[in-house]
Design an enzyme around this catalytic site. Sequence first.
Site, PDB file in Angstrom:
ATOM      1  CG  ASP A 108      -2.248   0.716   0.920  1.00 33.62           C
ATOM      2  OD1 ASP A 108      -2.273   1.563   0.004  1.00 33.62           O
ATOM      3  OD2 ASP A 108      -3.257   0.448   1.598  1.00 33.62           O
ATOM      4  CD  GLU A 147     -19.950   6.505   4.575  1.00 30.64           C
ATOM      5  OE1 GLU A 147     -19.767   5.693   5.501  1.00 30.64           O
ATOM      6  OE2 GLU A 147     -20.924   6.435   3.803  1.00 30.64           O
TER       7      GLU A 147
END
Length: 878
Positions: free
Chosen positions: A270, A619
């Site tokens: 990542d 979110e």
Amino acid sequence: MKKITLGIGLLISTVSAVSAQTVGTEPFRNTKLSVEQRIENLLGLLTVDEKIGMMMDNSKAVPRLGIPAYGWWNEALHGVARAGTATVFPQAIGLAASWDVPEHLKTFEMISDEARAKYNRSFDEAGKTGRYEGLTFWTPNINIFRDPRWGRGQETYGEDPFLTASLGVAAVKGLQGNDPDYFKTHACAKHFAVHSGPEWNRHSYNAEISHRDLYETYLPAFKALVIEGNVREVMCAYNAFDGQPCCANDFLVSDILRGKWKYDGMVVSDCWALADFYQKKYHGTHPDEKSTAADALKHSTDLECGDTYNNLNKSLASGLITEKDIDASMRRILKGWFELGMLDPKSAVRWNSIPYTVVDSEEHKQQALKMARKSIVLMKNEKSVLPLNKSIKKIAIVGPNADDGIMQLGNYNGTPSSTVTILEGIRAKLPSTEIIYEKGCEIADPSARTLLAKNFKSQKNGAPGMKVEFFNNPDWQGTPANTSVNNSAINYSSFGGTQLAPGVNRENTSARISGTFTSSYTGEVVFSAFTSDVYTLLIDGKEIATRKGPDARHPSEFPVQMQKGKEYQVELCHSQKGKYVSIGFEVYRKDPVNFADVKEKVKDADVIVFAGGLSPSLEGEEMLVNAEGFKGGDKTNIELPKVQRELLAELRKTGKPVVFVLCTGSALGLEQDEKNYDALVNAWYGGQSGGTAVADVLFGDYNPSGKLPVTFYKNIAQLDNALSKTSKHEGFENYDMQGRTYRYMKEKPLYPFGHGLSYSAFSYGNATLSKNSIGTNETVTLSVPVTNTSGKNGEEVVEVYVKRNNDPLAPVKTLRAFQRVSVPSKNSKTVQLTLSPDSFMFYDEKADDLVSKPGDYTILYGGTSADSGLKSLPLKVK
């Protein structure tokens, strides 16, 4: 190139189209040789420095061999993202609500068509090989949505391992194609593993869970994508597992992924996850960059998203690694180049003939609408208030999500050529009906905002809007790299590597936003600056606000007393200090929400449609959010924001039917709001055609058939009270599955996993099994009669769950098969579903793995996971 199953699959893309004009005579150019021979030849030609330069997401060119630079980083979560115009399908959680594997596969075949078409044009016409221009896509996100507080749960396929695996494999196959010689694109299974929030501490969090939960919940989807889907890339996660960062984890990467599963594709980190290894404020498990790079490489993290691998030469010089270690990863990376045909003549790869006309084509737009319709879940419909009559005389549309097209796109999204909002969809459906529209409130702000962007001019007597100047240095020096005038709210971001503006670098930048503001009233004008890094806000040369660094907490709103008609010189100066740039700047008037006024305006309507819920602006991934109930992109509670609850209660006082259209990427605890609406329609973040799909469902032109891929708990207490008390972590940070999701929950939720109503009515007959007793390696077929007893054609999702009897450690029940089926009015169909030996695999401590377990089982079937809606059959496994 037949056997492309040999792996290098993470992020190979854009390089592949090196054209015939640059082809030399080296053996690696010879497509008649085996992939292994070509890899070994090229590996032998590359220097150590050249190899290292190709082991990061911004892969460096090797001009002497005709190998271009290439950007491995690309996104296609629900459509090609961050690469210009593309078809935007519903957010992943909405696609999961369709429970439709064949249509999911078709959707991702279209996405990969657009991806190849964009790659073909970008390389052939412009020679581009940078970020978001390649063929390697970091999709899908198959983490388990274990807790509704996680902001990135919207990117997943929900809380169930089997549903996630089924849709994840379909996405991989759709992206990678079915050609025997070349992959169309690369897919990537992320984030490996045990990764689902919180966002705010993901760089330091250490997940500690039982191996039972690991094997029964967190790993099955990854195993399916590796073994069934042949996914070519796997992304390791930010967090640690059992004390080791995931990108250098003995158990996860070495023992399971490379060991048990024999994965031969690429592992990619990542982005900047390796930097967490040596930073004391994060994992801090390694002393420096060279030891970090060496450890990740030895654990077969082949390609880094980031720049820590620039230290591999130091690792080599220090004896921490050998060139043999580098070559092991390079073989998998180079294999990716060959799998995608990026080093072969264009004519050799059939995917290169996909025309650009597929992008944003009518067929793809229709598929986006189809999937938006299929994703909608009718959760409540008291007194059959829905569908609404199209001859209705007056309808009120209220709510912060009613006319918000940006909300519908979710996150990790592309840019559609057009978007239909809910308001627009209803207006198009009812051209002759009187429609009252009132926004009513913001998503979470208890005040009403009136934006004042139109009050700006770029300079005195200049063009409307604010002047925006970007500099390719952090100090506003010299000539701006880009200058423009923005006449709306300021919102720039380089998160994910996108460019702030043409010609502007991704790092070491600064920005100056300035203009002449004329106040339209006397009173408080609110200036809201919500940015990353350092900034200063000046009005008439006076410092109003400042932020000293990227880690500094700061308020986002600054009220300033102003006089009507007076001009003010406004300037926001921002300097980049971190990896990403985020610059948000708004100017508005704030007034208390006048609920009574909204009620008065809509009280004469025949029906009220309230479009509310959440937004991807609240979110999402590691976000800077300053709102009650939200932290870092996650939710701190699962209630509907207070201002919306209050507005819903006021609308209920009109005595008119209230239909709540819920837009969300996660489950909400709506127990206290249930009394304030008659129908609940979950539209998720529906993509470019979300508004049309909502209108089609509300007025009966489409019969809803979606099912929930997550549990809607009554409230946060219902979840937290049921969680394991043995974990050192509490609440959201507790990764134990006890009490979580329908598989382990023993209380009755507000709306269960698998729930979804229809305008049709379905009844289930008595199912039969092909055998009442099977061996552990045998399959069994379940035949389920389904009857549509209503007068309306409809679709039903038949769900099959397996319960292991007399085993208190096993899940309460677990999904093992499902099928979406169309049943005409007053007709019956017998649906046949197969339960494979995997359906009876559960964790075994001695094997430390899933094994097929003999014993007594109950087979449950119906249109929901709720016990009250399921029928059952006994089955013995010997």
